[in-house]
Motif scaffolding. Structure first.
Motif, mmCIF file in Angstrom:
data_model
loop_
_atom_site.group_PDB
_atom_site.id
_atom_site.type_symbol
_atom_site.label_atom_id
_atom_site.label_comp_id
_atom_site.label_asym_id
_atom_site.label_seq_id
_atom_site.Cartn_x
_atom_site.Cartn_y
_atom_site.Cartn_z
ATOM 1 N N GLN A 1 0.842 -1.195 0.000
ATOM 2 C CA GLN A 1 0.000 0.000 0.000
ATOM 3 C C GLN A 1 0.878 1.248 0.000
ATOM 4 O O GLN A 1 0.450 2.315 -0.412
ATOM 5 C CB GLN A 1 -0.926 0.011 1.224
ATOM 6 N N GLU A 2 2.115 1.097 0.470
ATOM 7 C CA GLU A 2 3.062 2.219 0.519
ATOM 8 C C GLU A 2 3.833 2.285 -0.794
ATOM 9 O O GLU A 2 4.249 1.264 -1.328
ATOM 10 C CB GLU A 2 4.025 2.042 1.683
ATOM 11 N N ALA A 3 4.026 3.494 -1.278
ATOM 12 C CA ALA A 3 4.721 3.683 -2.553
ATOM 13 C C ALA A 3 6.139 3.131 -2.500
ATOM 14 O O ALA A 3 6.820 3.240 -1.485
ATOM 15 C CB ALA A 3 4.756 5.176 -2.891
ATOM 16 N N ARG A 4 6.546 2.509 -3.598
ATOM 17 C CA ARG A 4 7.905 2.033 -3.823
ATOM 18 C C ARG A 4 8.351 0.922 -2.871
ATOM 19 O O ARG A 4 9.532 0.683 -2.698
ATOM 20 C CB ARG A 4 8.889 3.196 -3.818
ATOM 21 N N ILE A 5 7.382 0.237 -2.259
ATOM 22 C CA ILE A 5 7.699 -0.918 -1.417
ATOM 23 C C ILE A 5 7.021 -2.145 -2.013
ATOM 24 O O ILE A 5 5.816 -2.145 -2.252
ATOM 25 C CB ILE A 5 7.247 -0.715 0.045
ATOM 26 N N GLY A 6 7.798 -3.174 -2.263
ATOM 27 C CA GLY A 6 7.263 -4.431 -2.760
ATOM 28 C C GLY A 6 7.160 -5.442 -1.628
ATOM 29 O O GLY A 6 7.836 -5.316 -0.613
ATOM 30 N N LEU B 1 14.176 -18.763 -6.213
ATOM 31 C CA LEU B 1 12.917 -18.029 -6.260
ATOM 32 C C LEU B 1 13.046 -16.671 -5.583
ATOM 33 O O LEU B 1 12.580 -15.655 -6.112
ATOM 34 C CB LEU B 1 11.800 -18.846 -5.616
ATOM 35 N N VAL B 2 13.681 -16.629 -4.412
ATOM 36 C CA VAL B 2 13.869 -15.362 -3.708
ATOM 37 C C VAL B 2 14.736 -14.430 -4.549
ATOM 38 O O VAL B 2 14.424 -13.246 -4.696
ATOM 39 C CB VAL B 2 14.469 -15.585 -2.302
ATOM 40 N N GLU B 3 15.816 -14.949 -5.122
ATOM 41 C CA GLU B 3 16.700 -14.139 -5.959
ATOM 42 C C GLU B 3 15.944 -13.551 -7.153
ATOM 43 O O GLU B 3 16.089 -12.369 -7.482
ATOM 44 C CB GLU B 3 17.869 -14.980 -6.451
ATOM 45 N N ALA B 4 15.114 -14.358 -7.799
ATOM 46 C CA ALA B 4 14.323 -13.872 -8.935
ATOM 47 C C ALA B 4 13.353 -12.782 -8.496
ATOM 48 O O ALA B 4 13.154 -11.783 -9.207
ATOM 49 C CB ALA B 4 13.559 -15.029 -9.586
ATOM 50 N N CYS B 5 12.762 -12.942 -7.336
ATOM 51 C CA CYS B 5 11.816 -11.957 -6.804
ATOM 52 C C CYS B 5 12.538 -10.642 -6.493
ATOM 53 O O CYS B 5 12.043 -9.559 -6.820
ATOM 54 C CB CYS B 5 11.154 -12.526 -5.558
ATOM 55 N N VAL B 6 13.712 -10.722 -5.883
ATOM 56 C CA VAL B 6 14.488 -9.529 -5.552
ATOM 57 C C VAL B 6 14.879 -8.791 -6.835
ATOM 58 O O VAL B 6 14.737 -7.567 -6.932
ATOM 59 C CB VAL B 6 15.734 -9.893 -4.710
ATOM 60 N N GLU B 7 15.359 -9.527 -7.822
ATOM 61 C CA GLU B 7 15.756 -8.897 -9.088
ATOM 62 C C GLU B 7 14.564 -8.242 -9.784
ATOM 63 O O GLU B 7 14.673 -7.144 -10.319
ATOM 64 C CB GLU B 7 16.446 -9.900 -10.005
ATOM 65 N N ARG B 8 13.422 -8.899 -9.776
ATOM 66 C CA ARG B 8 12.223 -8.326 -10.382
ATOM 67 C C ARG B 8 11.794 -7.060 -9.641
ATOM 68 O O ARG B 8 11.385 -6.070 -10.250
ATOM 69 C CB ARG B 8 11.086 -9.356 -10.403
ATOM 70 N N ALA B 9 11.898 -7.070 -8.310
ATOM 71 C CA ALA B 9 11.543 -5.892 -7.518
ATOM 72 C C ALA B 9 12.455 -4.721 -7.865
ATOM 73 O O ALA B 9 11.997 -3.575 -7.981
ATOM 74 C CB ALA B 9 11.624 -6.214 -6.027
ATOM 75 N N ARG B 10 13.739 -4.998 -8.046
ATOM 76 C CA ARG B 10 14.681 -3.933 -8.434
ATOM 77 C C ARG B 10 14.315 -3.357 -9.799
ATOM 78 O O ARG B 10 14.270 -2.141 -9.979
ATOM 79 C CB ARG B 10 16.106 -4.478 -8.460
ATOM 80 N N THR B 11 14.074 -4.229 -10.772
ATOM 81 C CA THR B 11 13.758 -3.736 -12.121
ATOM 82 C C THR B 11 12.403 -3.033 -12.165
ATOM 83 O O THR B 11 12.188 -2.169 -13.011
ATOM 84 C CB THR B 11 13.805 -4.858 -13.175
ATOM 85 N N ALA B 12 11.509 -3.375 -11.254
ATOM 86 C CA ALA B 12 10.201 -2.712 -11.182
ATOM 87 C C ALA B 12 10.298 -1.347 -10.496
ATOM 88 O O ALA B 12 9.320 -0.602 -10.470
ATOM 89 C CB ALA B 12 9.197 -3.600 -10.442
ATOM 90 N N LEU C 1 11.949 -4.054 -0.198
ATOM 91 C CA LEU C 1 11.175 -5.289 -0.298
ATOM 92 C C LEU C 1 10.962 -5.784 1.119
ATOM 93 O O LEU C 1 11.880 -5.757 1.949
ATOM 94 C CB LEU C 1 11.967 -6.315 -1.113
ATOM 95 N N GLU C 2 9.741 -6.201 1.434
ATOM 96 C CA GLU C 2 9.471 -6.725 2.776
ATOM 97 C C GLU C 2 8.709 -8.034 2.673
ATOM 98 O O GLU C 2 8.105 -8.347 1.645
ATOM 99 C CB GLU C 2 8.722 -5.707 3.629
ATOM 100 N N LEU C 3 8.782 -8.789 3.754
ATOM 101 C CA LEU C 3 8.067 -10.062 3.813
ATOM 102 C C LEU C 3 7.683 -10.348 5.256
ATOM 103 O O LEU C 3 8.249 -9.786 6.186
ATOM 104 C CB LEU C 3 8.927 -11.203 3.259
ATOM 105 N N TRP C 4 6.710 -11.210 5.412
ATOM 106 C CA TRP C 4 6.282 -11.678 6.722
ATOM 107 C C TRP C 4 6.511 -13.173 6.770
ATOM 108 O O TRP C 4 6.298 -13.890 5.783
ATOM 109 C CB TRP C 4 4.793 -11.390 6.941
#
Length: 139
Positions: free
Chosen positions: A50-55, A75-86, A91-94
């Motif tokens: 909901q917060e800008a620029r946070i995945g 999978l985590v590495e791919a997610c981190v890279e996609r978040a950077r390019t987006a 990036l946060e997780l629970w």
């Protein structure tokens, strides 16, 4: 899949993320699926907060036959890279404190523990943890 004494299908969770919010607004979600020897090995979601620029990294799951093969890390590495390019700055997780393998994976991947509290999930008190990664610095 059995988790914390509660049985539910992983497809139930993933299908929920694939639908629009209750107000009809679509939230950008990206799902990565890993295969190992031609079989589904795991998946992970990236979605905006909901917060800008946070995945948000959501629902990392690795099938039992693929655990220990590096699938979760990929999978985590791919997610981190996609978040950077987006263009996300963070990036946060629970997760919960009982998932020792996942917690080690997040730490190895560069996430840091930001918050811990006790919450009631699946009829049990568990440690609820929020992990974050600053994508501008990689820390």
């Amino acid at each position: 899949m059995k988790r914390q004494g509660c049985s539910f299908p992983i497809t139930c969770c993933t299908n929920r993320l694939a639908k629009p919010d209750s107000d009809g607004r679509l939230i950008r979600r990206r799902r990565r699926v890993a295969e190992l020897d031609g079989r589904m090995a795991g998946s992970i979601f990236l979605m905006r907060s909901q917060e800008a620029r946070i995945g948000k990294l959501r629902l990392l799951y690795v099938e039992p036959h693929a655990r220990g093969a590096g699938v979760g890390g990929q999978l985590v590495e791919a997610c981190v890279e996609r978040a950077r390019t987006a263009g996300y700055d963070q990036l946060e997780l629970w997760t919960d404190s009982q998932l020792a393998s996942a917690r080690r994976l997040y730490a190895r991947s560069g996430f840091t523990l930001r918050d811990t509290k006790t919450e009631r999930h699946f009829g049990q008190d568990i440690g609820s943890e929020t992990w974050v990664m600053d994508l501008r610095t990689g820390l």
